[in-house]
Design a protein around this motif. Sequence first.
Motif, PDB file in Angstrom:
ATOM      1  N   GLU A   1       2.286   1.738  -3.489  1.00  0.00           N
ATOM      2  CA  GLU A   1       1.242   2.238  -4.604  1.00  0.00           C
ATOM      3  C   GLU A   1       0.911   3.874  -4.129  1.00  0.00           C
ATOM      4  O   GLU A   1       0.921   4.560  -4.993  1.00  0.00           O
ATOM      5  CB  GLU A   1       0.028   1.490  -4.288  1.00  0.00           C
ATOM      6  CG  GLU A   1      -0.003   0.151  -4.760  1.00  0.00           C
ATOM      7  CD  GLU A   1      -1.089  -0.433  -4.723  1.00  0.00           C
ATOM      8  OE1 GLU A   1      -2.066   0.044  -4.158  1.00  0.00           O
ATOM      9  OE2 GLU A   1      -1.135  -1.909  -4.977  1.00  0.00           O
TER      10      GLU A   1
ATOM     11  N   GLN B   1       0.760  -1.258  -0.007  1.00  0.00           N
ATOM     12  CA  GLN B   1       0.130  -0.080   0.038  1.00  0.00           C
ATOM     13  C   GLN B   1       0.837   1.100   0.207  1.00  0.00           C
ATOM     14  O   GLN B   1       0.558   2.114  -0.870  1.00  0.00           O
ATOM     15  CB  GLN B   1      -0.887   0.104   1.229  1.00  0.00           C
ATOM     16  CG  GLN B   1      -1.893  -1.108   1.011  1.00  0.00           C
ATOM     17  CD  GLN B   1      -2.752  -0.842   0.146  1.00  0.00           C
ATOM     18  OE1 GLN B   1      -3.593   0.263  -0.056  1.00  0.00           O
ATOM     19  NE2 GLN B   1      -3.256  -1.963  -0.682  1.00  0.00           N
TER      20      GLN B   1
ATOM     21  N   SER C   1      -8.942  -5.649   0.006  1.00  0.00           N
ATOM     22  CA  SER C   1      -8.242  -4.772   0.691  1.00  0.00           C
ATOM     23  C   SER C   1      -9.147  -4.050   1.899  1.00  0.00           C
ATOM     24  O   SER C   1      -8.370  -3.766   2.865  1.00  0.00           O
ATOM     25  CB  SER C   1      -8.237  -3.587  -0.448  1.00  0.00           C
ATOM     26  OG  SER C   1      -7.335  -2.606   0.016  1.00  0.00           O
TER      27      SER C   1
ATOM     28  N   TRP D   1      -7.457  -3.479   5.715  1.00  0.00           N
ATOM     29  CA  TRP D   1      -7.496  -2.423   6.508  1.00  0.00           C
ATOM     30  C   TRP D   1      -8.162  -2.612   7.812  1.00  0.00           C
ATOM     31  O   TRP D   1      -7.720  -2.107   8.743  1.00  0.00           O
ATOM     32  CB  TRP D   1      -8.062  -1.290   5.614  1.00  0.00           C
ATOM     33  CG  TRP D   1      -7.458  -0.646   4.358  1.00  0.00           C
ATOM     34  CD1 TRP D   1      -7.296  -1.063   3.002  1.00  0.00           C
ATOM     35  CD2 TRP D   1      -6.187   0.256   4.613  1.00  0.00           C
ATOM     36  NE1 TRP D   1      -6.258  -0.277   2.557  1.00  0.00           N
ATOM     37  CE2 TRP D   1      -5.600   0.727   3.120  1.00  0.00           C
ATOM     38  CE3 TRP D   1      -5.601   0.703   5.629  1.00  0.00           C
ATOM     39  CZ2 TRP D   1      -4.633   1.350   3.065  1.00  0.00           C
ATOM     40  CZ3 TRP D   1      -4.433   1.731   5.493  1.00  0.00           C
ATOM     41  CH2 TRP D   1      -4.039   1.970   4.331  1.00  0.00           C
TER      42      TRP D   1
END
Length: 218
Positions: free
Chosen positions: A115, A112, A182, A186
């Motif tokens: 990205e 993450q 995803s 999280w």
Amino acid sequence: MNSQQTEAGKSSDKVTLSQSQSPRTAASKDGIKDESVSLSPRAQRAQKIESMAKDFFSDGSFSTQDIPRLVQRLYQDGILNDSQLTRLSQGGFDIPDPDTKPEDLKSFIREQRSELQAAQDEKGEGAEPGTETVLIKLLDDAESVIDGMGNAQSAEISQKASRVSAQLNVYLRGDVELSQSSREQWQGLKSVMQLAASMGENQQASGQLSSYLALGKA
């Protein structure tokens, strides 16, 4: 005669000295022994947290599927009690149940962050810091908490964990498009932050845990 008396006196001194030292030596040894086996509740708690961190986080492969076992361990070791688990639940604590085996959280953090950094770089060098910058800092802090789980009782780690948890809660409740996988990652990261925050001794003593959970629900 005088020589014999002198020798006897010396012998008497030796015996007296030996007899007077023996009880003190024994008492000293007993004192050291008692001190070595007697741990304060705070030290025992810290020892349990350190052992938990070694079992769950030392190899860097902790994933969301490990959260139920972590919760059970914290509860069995007395690090979390019924009241704390209730407050965690009321504060939005949730254990993700992904359909597929998730990657470990540190790998997720690295991916993450990479990205987000790429998206920030695309804006150009002079661009104002955006959401990407905020999330990168959040992920850095989350990774720092995971790396410091063995010291989660400290004020620094527990306070950082509570702050990251509140920030993640705001992010997950916001208007952000995330795949199911995803989102679960999280959410799992947020749950670990909540657990880390609840382990802080200062949180329990001062009621800060309830405060941060109330912030997370806002």
